[in-house]
Motif scaffolding. Structure first.
Motif, short mmCIF file in Angstrom:
data_model
loop_
_atom_site.label_atom_id
_atom_site.label_comp_id
_atom_site.label_asym_id
_atom_site.label_seq_id
_atom_site.Cartn_x
_atom_site.Cartn_y
_atom_site.Cartn_z
N MET A 14 14.82 5.51 -2.57
CA MET A 14 14.29 5.48 -1.95
C MET A 14 12.98 4.45 -3.43
SD MET A 14 12.14 5.70 0.43
CE MET A 14 10.26 6.46 -0.48
N SER A 15 13.67 4.99 -4.64
CA SER A 15 13.42 4.11 -6.27
C SER A 15 14.26 2.79 -5.70
CB SER A 15 13.97 4.98 -7.02
OG SER A 15 13.63 6.58 -7.58
N LEU A 16 14.81 2.28 -5.20
CA LEU A 16 15.22 1.07 -5.68
C LEU A 16 14.60 0.55 -4.38
CD1 LEU A 16 17.37 -1.31 -5.78
CD2 LEU A 16 19.14 -0.29 -4.19
N LEU A 17 14.13 0.31 -3.34
CA LEU A 17 13.49 0.21 -2.40
C LEU A 17 11.96 -0.07 -3.20
CD1 LEU A 17 15.12 1.85 0.80
CD2 LEU A 17 15.33 -0.99 0.24
N PHE A 18 11.38 0.96 -3.44
CA PHE A 18 10.72 0.24 -4.37
C PHE A 18 9.90 -0.53 -4.94
CE2 PHE A 18 6.88 1.38 -6.85
CZ PHE A 18 5.49 1.88 -6.33
N ALA A 19 10.94 -0.39 -5.67
CA ALA A 19 11.36 -1.81 -6.84
C ALA A 19 11.21 -2.99 -6.30
CB ALA A 19 12.31 -1.56 -8.13
N VAL A 20 12.22 -2.70 -5.11
CA VAL A 20 12.41 -4.39 -4.29
C VAL A 20 10.98 -4.78 -4.28
CG1 VAL A 20 13.65 -5.55 -2.43
CG2 VAL A 20 15.40 -3.87 -4.11
N LEU A 21 10.68 -3.90 -3.42
CA LEU A 21 9.18 -4.89 -2.52
C LEU A 21 7.77 -4.44 -3.55
CD1 LEU A 21 9.03 -1.47 0.12
CD2 LEU A 21 9.98 -3.48 0.00
N VAL A 22 7.76 -4.21 -5.02
CA VAL A 22 6.82 -4.22 -5.35
C VAL A 22 7.44 -5.68 -6.63
CG1 VAL A 22 6.24 -3.56 -8.29
CG2 VAL A 22 6.29 -2.29 -6.45
N LEU B 21 0.82 -1.23 0.12
CA LEU B 21 -0.36 -0.26 0.22
C LEU B 21 1.05 1.15 0.15
CD1 LEU B 21 -2.64 -0.74 2.39
CD2 LEU B 21 -3.01 -0.49 0.20
N HIS B 22 2.11 1.01 1.17
CA HIS B 22 3.16 2.50 0.85
C HIS B 22 3.86 2.56 1.53
CE1 HIS B 22 3.36 6.52 1.56
NE2 HIS B 22 2.72 7.09 2.48
N LEU B 23 4.88 3.37 0.98
CA LEU B 23 6.15 3.40 1.37
C LEU B 23 6.27 5.01 1.80
CD1 LEU B 23 9.40 1.63 1.62
CD2 LEU B 23 9.91 2.69 -0.93
N ALA B 24 7.37 5.54 3.02
CA ALA B 24 8.03 6.08 3.13
C ALA B 24 8.92 6.86 4.05
CB ALA B 24 6.82 7.03 3.10
N VAL B 25 9.71 7.42 3.99
CA VAL B 25 10.60 8.35 5.55
C VAL B 25 10.42 8.16 6.21
CG1 VAL B 25 12.81 8.85 5.61
CG2 VAL B 25 12.61 8.48 2.48
N GLY B 26 10.86 7.89 7.39
CA GLY B 26 10.54 8.75 8.54
C GLY B 26 11.12 7.98 9.94
N PHE C 251 -0.24 7.18 8.05
CA PHE C 251 -2.23 6.84 8.49
C PHE C 251 -2.46 7.85 7.40
CE2 PHE C 251 -0.17 3.58 12.24
CZ PHE C 251 -0.23 2.66 11.92
N ASP C 252 -2.66 9.24 7.66
CA ASP C 252 -3.04 9.90 6.92
C ASP C 252 -3.08 9.82 5.43
OD1 ASP C 252 -3.99 10.87 9.76
OD2 ASP C 252 -2.64 12.32 9.90
N ASP C 253 -1.31 9.74 5.06
CA ASP C 253 -1.45 9.53 3.95
C ASP C 253 -3.07 8.44 2.63
OD1 ASP C 253 -0.32 9.17 1.22
OD2 ASP C 253 0.94 10.27 1.96
#
Length: 214
Positions: free
Chosen positions: A169-177, A5-10, A22-24
């Motif tokens: 983030m681009s790398l992690l997003f690709a890995v997770l997808v 559903l979502h990926l974010a830095v924090g 969660f608000d996002d």
């Protein structure tokens, strides 16, 4: 089915960061879930309580078991692990709660710190037992997420440094997808749907029925 559903830095320990996360999700159309499965850190739990007040919460049984065993002497671990596993996998919620409470009463004097850990938020550790038996093996733990994070670490550790946050983030997003494409869903039948609808209705008509952490 399961979906990423979502990926974010924090800051993973920050209630504010998790609340923003969660608000996002809610801002993009996520309805309040019936069940949220989390580990035990307090920042995340507070954010869940504020953002999804009517959701059931399942504390990861693997994390809880690991923490309890670390507080036990080596010779006591196999026997107590077996007893706790029986409580965590009882046929019904009420039976699991009784079994766990019996373990606490029996071993409180010998292993007070371990039993304090077992007693803390025990109802949330056993939430899965309220759900259909066919789904429990998939909702007891955060193992799916842990494997996903492990894959992200495996792919990123070979890179000396990222040029910027966006490239990381681009790398992690690709890995997770890629990893999430192999996820298996859970079986659904009319009978299972009816059980889940009954749980949902219970939270709407009797919010006090949902065990809340202090």
């Amino acid at each position: 089915k399961k979906a990423l559903l979502h990926l974010a830095v924090g800051d993973p320990e920050s209630t504010v960061c998790w609340k923003r996360f969660f608000d996002d999700l809610k801002g993009r159309g996520l309805n309040e879930p019936l069940l949220i499965i989390i580990d035990g850190h307090s920042g995340l739990r507070r954010a869940v309580l504020e953002s999804f007040a009517h959701a059931w919460v399942q504390r990861c049984q693997v994390h809880r078991m690991r923490t309890i065993l670390c507080k036990l002497p080596q010779q006591a671990r196999p026997g107590l692990k077996k007893l706790m596993a029986q409580a965590f996998r009882a046929a019904r919620y009420e039976a699991g709660l009784r079994q766990a409470q019996a373990i606490i009463a029996r071993y409180q004097a010998d292993y007070p710190e371990a039993m304090k850990c077992l007693r803390t938020d025990l109802e949330e550790v056993l939430t899965a037992l309220r759900f259909p038996a066919a789904h429990r093996v998939r909702i007891r733990t955060t193992n799916l997420l842990e494997r996903l994070l492990g894959e992200g670490r495996r792919r990123s550790k070979v890179i000396p440094r990222f040029l910027n946050e966006r490239s990381g983030m681009s790398l992690l997003f690709a890995v997770l997808v890629d990893a999430s494409a192999a996820w298996r869903g859970v079986g659904m039948t009319p009978a299972l749907t009816q059980q889940l609808e009954a749980l949902k209705k219970k939270t709407q008509t009797d919010p006090a029925a949902i065990p809340m952490a202090a």
